[in-house]
Write an enzyme that holds these catalytic residues in place. Structure first.
Site, PDB file in Angstrom:
ATOM      1  N   GLU A  97       0.825  -1.211   0.000  1.00 24.85           N
ATOM      2  CA  GLU A  97       0.000   0.000   0.000  1.00 24.85           C
ATOM      3  C   GLU A  97       0.848   1.245   0.000  1.00 24.85           C
ATOM      4  O   GLU A  97       1.982   1.234   0.477  1.00 24.85           O
ATOM      5  CB  GLU A  97      -0.803   0.075   1.298  1.00 24.85           C
ATOM      6  CG  GLU A  97      -1.787  -1.003   1.455  1.00 24.85           C
ATOM      7  CD  GLU A  97      -2.491  -0.912   2.804  1.00 24.85           C
ATOM      8  OE1 GLU A  97      -2.573   0.182   3.398  1.00 24.85           O
ATOM      9  OE2 GLU A  97      -2.961  -1.955   3.250  1.00 24.85           O
ATOM     10  N   CYS A 110       3.221   8.385   1.201  1.00 21.11           N
ATOM     11  CA  CYS A 110       3.665   7.471   2.256  1.00 21.11           C
ATOM     12  C   CYS A 110       3.803   6.108   1.591  1.00 21.11           C
ATOM     13  O   CYS A 110       2.821   5.562   1.090  1.00 21.11           O
ATOM     14  CB  CYS A 110       2.603   7.433   3.357  1.00 21.11           C
ATOM     15  SG  CYS A 110       2.945   6.187   4.618  1.00 21.11           S
ATOM     16  N   CYS A 117       6.123  -7.296   7.637  1.00 18.94           N
ATOM     17  CA  CYS A 117       7.085  -6.739   8.591  1.00 18.94           C
ATOM     18  C   CYS A 117       7.407  -7.795   9.639  1.00 18.94           C
ATOM     19  O   CYS A 117       6.561  -8.621   9.974  1.00 18.94           O
ATOM     20  CB  CYS A 117       6.473  -5.504   9.259  1.00 18.94           C
ATOM     21  SG  CYS A 117       7.631  -4.586  10.283  1.00 18.94           S
ATOM     22  N   CYS A 124      -0.141  -2.672  15.379  1.00 22.30           N
ATOM     23  CA  CYS A 124       0.021  -2.465  13.942  1.00 22.30           C
ATOM     24  C   CYS A 124      -0.748  -3.511  13.117  1.00 22.30           C
ATOM     25  O   CYS A 124      -0.742  -4.697  13.455  1.00 22.30           O
ATOM     26  CB  CYS A 124       1.505  -2.527  13.605  1.00 22.30           C
ATOM     27  SG  CYS A 124       1.840  -2.345  11.854  1.00 22.30           S
ATOM     28  N   GLY A 166       6.231  -2.097   6.594  1.00 20.33           N
ATOM     29  CA  GLY A 166       7.623  -2.529   6.654  1.00 20.33           C
ATOM     30  C   GLY A 166       8.498  -1.646   7.526  1.00 20.33           C
ATOM     31  O   GLY A 166       8.109  -0.555   7.924  1.00 20.33           O
ATOM     32  N   SER A 198      11.088   6.542   8.921  1.00 20.20           N
ATOM     33  CA  SER A 198      10.617   6.192  10.260  1.00 20.20           C
ATOM     34  C   SER A 198      11.089   4.792  10.630  1.00 20.20           C
ATOM     35  O   SER A 198      10.990   3.864   9.832  1.00 20.20           O
ATOM     36  CB  SER A 198       9.079   6.247  10.263  1.00 20.20           C
ATOM     37  OG  SER A 198       8.580   5.951  11.540  1.00 20.20           O
ATOM     38  N   SER A 221       9.941   5.684  16.189  1.00 20.47           N
ATOM     39  CA  SER A 221       8.650   5.323  16.779  1.00 20.47           C
ATOM     40  C   SER A 221       8.889   4.893  18.215  1.00 20.47           C
ATOM     41  O   SER A 221       9.457   3.836  18.467  1.00 20.47           O
ATOM     42  CB  SER A 221       8.031   4.171  15.990  1.00 20.47           C
ATOM     43  OG  SER A 221       7.854   4.574  14.655  1.00 20.47           O
ATOM     44  N   HIS A 223       6.471   5.512  21.288  1.00 23.13           N
ATOM     45  CA  HIS A 223       5.174   5.002  21.764  1.00 23.13           C
ATOM     46  C   HIS A 223       5.124   4.676  23.256  1.00 23.13           C
ATOM     47  O   HIS A 223       4.034   4.413  23.778  1.00 23.13           O
ATOM     48  CB  HIS A 223       4.711   3.774  20.962  1.00 23.13           C
ATOM     49  CG  HIS A 223       4.644   4.009  19.476  1.00 23.13           C
ATOM     50  ND1 HIS A 223       4.125   5.146  18.922  1.00 23.13           N
ATOM     51  CD2 HIS A 223       5.047   3.248  18.425  1.00 23.13           C
ATOM     52  CE1 HIS A 223       4.194   5.076  17.597  1.00 23.13           C
ATOM     53  NE2 HIS A 223       4.764   3.944  17.270  1.00 23.13           N
ATOM     54  N   CYS A 341      -1.681   2.757   7.376  1.00 24.17           N
ATOM     55  CA  CYS A 341      -1.036   1.747   6.547  1.00 24.17           C
ATOM     56  C   CYS A 341      -1.308   0.324   7.008  1.00 24.17           C
ATOM     57  O   CYS A 341      -1.418   0.050   8.182  1.00 24.17           O
ATOM     58  CB  CYS A 341       0.447   2.012   6.495  1.00 24.17           C
ATOM     59  SG  CYS A 341       0.746   3.178   5.197  1.00 24.17           S
TER      60      CYS A 341
HETATM   61  N1  SAH Z   1       8.488   0.366  10.752  1.00 24.71           N
HETATM   62  C1  SAH Z   1       8.605   1.794  10.776  1.00 24.71           C
HETATM   63  C2  SAH Z   1       7.781   2.524   9.747  1.00 24.71           C
HETATM   64  C3  SAH Z   1       6.430   1.996   9.390  1.00 24.71           C
HETATM   65  S1  SAH Z   1       5.132   2.252  10.544  1.00 24.71           S
HETATM   66  C4  SAH Z   1       8.357   2.298  12.166  1.00 24.71           C
HETATM   67  O1  SAH Z   1       8.056   1.502  13.057  1.00 24.71           O
HETATM   68  O2  SAH Z   1       8.506   3.490  12.405  1.00 24.71           O
HETATM   69  C5  SAH Z   1       4.852   3.996  10.527  1.00 24.71           C
HETATM   70  C6  SAH Z   1       4.358   4.552  11.842  1.00 24.71           C
HETATM   71  O3  SAH Z   1       3.008   4.151  12.102  1.00 24.71           O
HETATM   72  C7  SAH Z   1       5.166   4.103  13.042  1.00 24.71           C
HETATM   73  O4  SAH Z   1       5.359   5.178  13.915  1.00 24.71           O
HETATM   74  C8  SAH Z   1       4.263   3.052  13.649  1.00 24.71           C
HETATM   75  O5  SAH Z   1       4.578   2.806  14.985  1.00 24.71           O
HETATM   76  C9  SAH Z   1       2.920   3.707  13.432  1.00 24.71           C
HETATM   77  N2  SAH Z   1       1.755   2.830  13.546  1.00 24.71           N
HETATM   78  C10 SAH Z   1       1.621   1.536  13.205  1.00 24.71           C
HETATM   79  N3  SAH Z   1       0.378   1.096  13.468  1.00 24.71           N
HETATM   80  C11 SAH Z   1      -0.286   2.136  13.966  1.00 24.71           C
HETATM   81  C12 SAH Z   1      -1.624   2.323  14.441  1.00 24.71           C
HETATM   82  N4  SAH Z   1      -2.497   1.331  14.443  1.00 24.71           N
HETATM   83  N5  SAH Z   1      -1.979   3.556  14.892  1.00 24.71           N
HETATM   84  C13 SAH Z   1      -1.082   4.576  14.897  1.00 24.71           C
HETATM   85  N6  SAH Z   1       0.180   4.473  14.471  1.00 24.71           N
HETATM   86  C14 SAH Z   1       0.574   3.261  14.021  1.00 24.71           C
END
Ligand code: SAH
Length: 353
Positions: A97, A110, A117, A124, A166, A198, A221, A223, A341
């Protein structure tokens, strides 16, 4: 790697690499620049469209290289903003995507960097489906070029975030090749100042990235700001806990002078209390030698099966400001089209037998 019948995916080669390949075929060096322009400026899909090359040479190219297409399977346009979500099928049938987002300063794509992944983050949509393979540099470019082809030139992509499916630093060499290709002055010539990468925090790769001298923005990331909570949400934290990760962020800043953006998905009752805000403040304040760290907040996108619900990003933002951090709340675009995503791919895979 996708099967190419032994042919080289030509979109993934830099002019210097193309030159080496072509010289092995006995072609003069200037051909490399011409062909690179046909591929990355004119965007031809067939060697026969390279009209300044002889028929014989077009055939020679055809027998050694392939120009692989990335097909749009589905396109979803938001009713509430200009966001468009693309579901692409790769040449081996895999789905990825990408999202096209319109901001006042330009159009950002994006894009995905892997099919699936390995990182297993609990919130996620991609995690439960596991990892299939890395994307090639050409497949990352293909996501951008397919969006460009869909719009007039003044609406082409002007910025990229590597925040799709990914973990970009888990596909390091292909992602670096993609960045060199997209920014090449004889090709798409995109400024890497308009690119954000990211990562979930692969420490050795953050150190490697610091050596590349790319002017991109690095996002980490985070969190959660305690090891207990972060390890529960993001298994990668067991390998690279917060002390190790933030030390790498500090080294990155010291080496590049570029501040990192920290991503924080606000999850109701999980990581959104004043205690978590205080822990984040304690962790982040020392990282950039007294300069205020920047945290990007996003209410978590509820993914079915995770049980997580969005917390209030605005409330958490106020808590972070009290802790001496800059916090912004990311606009959520395209909620109605599952622009977060992974969700579209997941729905499509679940539909398939
Ligand atoms: N793997 C990389 C980039 C892809 S994810 C990473 O972890 O940064 C892109 C961003 O979306 C990351 O910050 C990830 O933690 C966040 N993300 C993934 N699932 C999410 C969700 N359900 N709600 C909000 N952010 C999410």
């Amino acid at each position: 790697m996708p099967e190419n019948n032994g042919k080289i995916e030509i979109l993934g080669l830099l002019p210097e690499q193309l030159k080496t390949e072509l010289s092995a075929m006995g072609a003069p060096a200037f051909r490399a620049k011409q062909i690179f322009r046909w591929l990355h400026v004119k965007r031809v899909g067939e060697f026969s469209e390279m009209t300044d090359q002889s028929k014989q040479f077009q055939n020679d190219l055809e027998s050694r290289f392939c120009i692989k297409r990335i097909n749009i399977v589905q396109k979803l346009a938001s009713n509430t903003d200009d966001t468009v979500k693309y579901l692409y099928r790769l040449s081996d049938g895999n789905l990825v995507e990408a999202v096209r987002m319109v901001y006042h300063h330009g159009v950002t794509a994006c894009i995905s960097t892997q099919v699936g992944c390995k990182m297993g983050c609990k919130f996620c949509a991609s995690a439960p489906l596991g990892f299939i393979r890395n994307l090639t540099a050409a497949e990352m470019l293909g996501q951008i070029y397919a969006m460009d082809a869909d719009y007039p030139e003044d609406a082409h992509i002007s910025g990229i975030v590597l925040m799709g499916i990914g973990e970009p630093l888990d596909n390091y060499d292909n992602v670096m090749q993609f960045l060199r290709l997209i920014s090449h002055k004889d090709g798409r010539n995109m400024s890497l100042r308009h690119v954000s990468l990211s990562t979930c925090g692969l420490v050795p790769m953050i150190d490697r990235l610091a050596e590349e001298e790319f002017p991109l923005t690095l996002s980490v990331s985070l969190h959660a700001a305690t090891d207990e909570k972060r390890s529960a949400l993001m298994p990668v934290n067991r390998k690279y806990p917060l002390d190790t990760l933030l030390a790498a962020c500090k080294r990155y800043f010291d080496k590049t002078g570029r501040r990192i953006t920290f991503e924080y998905a606000v999850i109701a009752g999980e990581n959104d209390t004043p205690e978590y805000a205080a822990a984040l403040g304690r962790r982040l304040r020392p990282v950039f030698s007294g300069q205020r760290p920047h945290v990007n907040l996003i209410p978590v996108n509820p993914v079915s099966g995770t049980g997580f619900q969005a917390g209030s990003a605005q409330k958490f933002q106020k808590m972070l400001e009290k802790e001496g951090l800059n916090a912004t709340v990311r606009r959520t675009l395209g909620d109605d089209i599952k622009a977060a995503c992974g969700q579209l791919r997941r729905d499509n895979m679940e539909k398939e037998p």
